[in-house]
Design an enzyme around this catalytic site. Structure first.
Site, short mmCIF file in Angstrom:
data_model
loop_
_atom_site.label_atom_id
_atom_site.label_comp_id
_atom_site.label_asym_id
_atom_site.label_seq_id
_atom_site.Cartn_x
_atom_site.Cartn_y
_atom_site.Cartn_z
N GLY A 1 0.82 -1.20 0.00
CA GLY A 1 0.00 0.00 0.00
C GLY A 1 0.86 1.25 0.00
N SER A 2 0.39 2.27 0.67
CA SER A 2 1.03 3.58 0.59
C SER A 2 2.38 3.66 1.31
CB SER A 2 0.09 4.66 1.12
OG SER A 2 -0.99 4.84 0.23
N THR A 3 2.75 2.64 2.11
CA THR A 3 4.10 2.66 2.66
C THR A 3 5.13 2.61 1.53
OG1 THR A 3 4.18 0.25 2.95
CG2 THR A 3 3.39 1.56 4.81
#
Length: 288
Positions: free
Chosen positions: A9-11
């Site tokens: 995801g956005s990590t």
């Protein structure tokens, strides 16, 4: 943490941003168009932000705002602008597609080869936000956070600091060894500033620790036919003249835990990271 991998995801935007800084494609202040929805070329697919809104007010926003607010639309644009070779190359600099030098069972985090994106621009945009076919172990994402904290270097991870005998005589001792140069010190410093902004004013506020400058990145990874995985990666304290980073963590809550479909990295994973940080730094919790 080492034997299973997940969409980050956005990590993963930490790595996408590092690629932008290293290639000169963008800096923290580079402005980007601010649509409500990003249409992907040659496809009916689109990318939207978590709340279905634009990335704040204005027709344009800087990359720093997109990172702190975790805006998918702008990072989809950035991924297409970077291209497969730059995005995959930076990912591999962070350790993707390589076996971890660890003495326990582990698997490699993975990203498709650069040539696979030559005719798949939508896939490139989706990969840049940590979706599609990119997969990461929690340890890999902890190492990504540690790389930012450590001037861009990733150290060889180990589990045992010392081995000693029955007389308490040390027989073996682990020494710090550099594994990879993930990114330049200047790019790492710029990323640390953005990650600190995530905790002070962005999606990771619930990971903040009183009196300690913390840095992090949230992630809410979509999974087909299941609740999203909630992520938070971060470190602290942020490097300063009188302080150096001491701890880096990755928190992954599979399928959102008890929150289920309502889970986000900021609401589910960040508070867990906060407990770890607070314990490490000896900061009392509210009510204690």
């Amino acid at each position: 943490a080492t034997a299973a991998s997940y969409p980050p995801g956005s990590t993963f935007k930490i790595i996408t941003t590092a690629a932008a800084f290293e290639s000169g494609v963008a800096s923290a202040g580079t402005p980007y168009p601010n649509p409500i929805e990003l249409e992907l070329p040659g496809s009916t697919a689109t990318i939207s932000n978590f709340d279905g809104q634009a990335c704040g007010p204005g027709l344009e926003v800087p990359l720093s705002t997109a990172f702190i607010s975790s805006c998918n639309t702008i990072f989809g644009m950035l991924g297409m602008e970077l291209g497969g070779e730059q995005l995959v190359g930076t990912s591999e600099s962070f350790g993707f597609n390589s076996d971890l030098p660890l003495d326990i069972r582990s698997i490699a985090s993975s990203i498709p080869p650069a040539e696979s994106f030559e005719f798949d621009v939508p896939g490139l945009a989706q990969t840049a936000i940590g979706q599609r076919d990119v997969r990461a172990t929690p340890l890999q994402m902890a190492l990504a956070a540690a790389a930012v904290a450590n001037d861009g270097e990733i150290m060889v991870p180990y589990l045992v600091q010392e081995v000693f005998n029955a007389e308490a005589v040390v027989q073996e001792s682990a020494e710090p060894v550099v594994w990879l140069r993930a990114t330049s010190p200047s790019a790492a410093a710029a990323l640390a500033d953005l990650m600190e902004g995530v905790v002070t004013s962005g999606t990771g506020k619930r990971a903040s620790v009183p009196g300690v400058r913390m840095a992090g990145k949230t992630g809410t990874a979509e999974v087909p036919d299941a609740a999203p995985h909630a992520w938070f990666v971060g470190f602290g304290p942020v490097a300063a003249a009188d302080d150096e980073p001491q701890i880096a963590v990755a928190v992954l809550v599979e399928s959102g835990g008890d929150a289920g479909e309502a889970a986000t990295g900021g609401t589910v994973a960040a508070p867990i990271a906060q407990l770890v940080f607070a314990e490490f730094f000896g900061v009392g919790q509210e009510g204690e």
